[in-house]
Design an enzyme around this catalytic site. Sequence first.
Site, PDB file in Angstrom:
ATOM      1  N   TYR A 148       0.977  -1.273  -0.136  1.00  0.00           N
ATOM      2  CA  TYR A 148       0.146  -0.107   0.032  1.00  0.00           C
ATOM      3  C   TYR A 148       0.863   1.365  -0.026  1.00  0.00           C
ATOM      4  O   TYR A 148       1.894   1.316   0.763  1.00  0.00           O
ATOM      5  CB  TYR A 148      -0.990   0.112   1.264  1.00  0.00           C
ATOM      6  CG  TYR A 148      -1.753   1.320   1.289  1.00  0.00           C
ATOM      7  CD1 TYR A 148      -2.627   1.491   0.536  1.00  0.00           C
ATOM      8  CD2 TYR A 148      -1.494   1.878   2.237  1.00  0.00           C
ATOM      9  CE1 TYR A 148      -3.698   2.676   0.759  1.00  0.00           C
ATOM     10  CE2 TYR A 148      -2.439   3.312   2.594  1.00  0.00           C
ATOM     11  CZ  TYR A 148      -3.398   3.553   1.609  1.00  0.00           C
ATOM     12  OH  TYR A 148      -4.073   4.640   1.913  1.00  0.00           O
ATOM     13  N   ASP A 243       9.190   2.491  -0.025  1.00  0.00           N
ATOM     14  CA  ASP A 243       8.040   3.184   0.786  1.00  0.00           C
ATOM     15  C   ASP A 243       8.354   2.617   2.100  1.00  0.00           C
ATOM     16  O   ASP A 243       7.886   1.655   2.488  1.00  0.00           O
ATOM     17  CB  ASP A 243       6.813   3.008   0.107  1.00  0.00           C
ATOM     18  CG  ASP A 243       5.616   3.610   0.966  1.00  0.00           C
ATOM     19  OD1 ASP A 243       5.970   4.082   2.033  1.00  0.00           O
ATOM     20  OD2 ASP A 243       4.485   3.539   0.593  1.00  0.00           O
ATOM     21  N   LYS A 271       4.034   8.241   9.518  1.00  0.00           N
ATOM     22  CA  LYS A 271       3.814   7.588  10.764  1.00  0.00           C
ATOM     23  C   LYS A 271       5.041   8.039  11.709  1.00  0.00           C
ATOM     24  O   LYS A 271       4.802   8.949  12.343  1.00  0.00           O
ATOM     25  CB  LYS A 271       3.861   6.065  10.422  1.00  0.00           C
ATOM     26  CG  LYS A 271       2.716   5.733   9.363  1.00  0.00           C
ATOM     27  CD  LYS A 271       2.209   4.424   9.321  1.00  0.00           C
ATOM     28  CE  LYS A 271       0.753   4.295   8.743  1.00  0.00           C
ATOM     29  NZ  LYS A 271       1.050   3.798   7.249  1.00  0.00           N
TER      30      LYS A 271
END
Length: 432
Positions: A148, A243, A271
């Site tokens: 994702y 990523d 995050k």
Amino acid sequence: MMQNTAPTISHALYEKAKKLFPGGVNSPVRAFKSVGGTPVFIDKGSGSKIYDVDGKEYIDYCASWGPLILGHAHSKIIEAAYKTMLKGTSFGAPTKLENELADIIIQNHPFIEKIRFVSSGTEAVMSAIRLARAYTKKNKIIKFEGCYHGHSDALLVKAGSGLVTLGEGSSAGVPEEVIKHTMVLQLNDERAVEQLFEEHGRDIAAIIMEPIPANNGLLLQRNEYLKFLREITKKHHSLLIFDEVISGFRVGFTGAAGYYNIQPDIITFGKIIGGGFPVGAYAANNEIMKMVSPDGPMYQAGTLSGNPVAMAAGYAQLSECLKNKFYTELEEKTKYLANGIMSVKPEHLPLHIFQVGSIFWMAFTQRENIRAANEIDTDSMNYFKKIYHLLLENGVYLGPSGYEVAFVSAAHSYQDIDRTIDIFDKIFKYTI
Ligand SMILES: *Cc1c(COP(=O)(O)O)cnc(C)c1O
């Protein structure tokens, strides 16, 4: 099963929220759709615990989906954010705090030389793709099923039916023209990547991947496979984008790049980097970052980018992460938890716990290895759904989907973990 029958404050808030937001939430997975029932509304968090609006306490392994590696409301982060906030919340002009956060990252991360802060992981990845295209002057990108990368149009693509490559939009509202340059492959298949490069090699700007795919189960990759991706991109003058929005500062300060010792061309962060505030970033060497505006022709901007309060919080969090043994202790604790759960599991229950650093994922399967999205047993989700509400009722909070990984934070004590194992023991006994 086992859903609360008594009216609760969470119930009432959810009914109200459904009138205000699509599905009652501001991010879909929060709606409990895949486990059923009503989401619990959270009132507060402290250390390893969260407390819902009905006053119930949970040991939290969701950690706001990853950012809270120090647990909830860590005093150093709260103090830093508060002190900064008193001086104003945003200026749209440079502050020293941006330098400080960038410095602590770059000084301790040998894989990057320059960084740009944005406000979310989605934004970081979207910008990294643009940067790869700007730098290589090529158009196509390869992504992998099960990774994702946020919700930008070009990345909301899933593997199409038929013989790979031409992806289908995984969301309504994504025009074919926008995704025609996005090619989708299954992970862990060298030959498929080679074939795409044979066919389209001249026009592939980048491979983007989660080097530790953790958004669709935890699909741990072989080191040789990652090295292969590094080699083949280099050979074709394409970029390799890691990523690391989840894995960055999670499996070690240098993330997956450091864990596997592979130098990617661009790394994206999110995050953990913001200490629980909205921060993302993309980073690369000086030569690639020279493309970015105002140094270069690739435009990217943000009103709240480098927000001082978020920078201060990120700095406070990352300073703690740099302390001696921080990551080894975190990993030891996580292994202890995984082993503990396995030790109380009934023999006939197919369960395997995949773990790296302080990330773990329970797969209800006989398989020892799951490396690609199409190897995940959909039955696994039924087991997960079955135990989810029992864990919740007994005071253990996990992200409400069997495809989501869980996180152990520095705030979790061995007492928390022993209690968690006891709760697993109890619910395994009367459910499975
Ligand atoms: C969470 C995540 C994103 C998206 O970040 P947001 O802050 O939710 O936009 C992108 N990539 C990966 C690997 C992620 O885990």
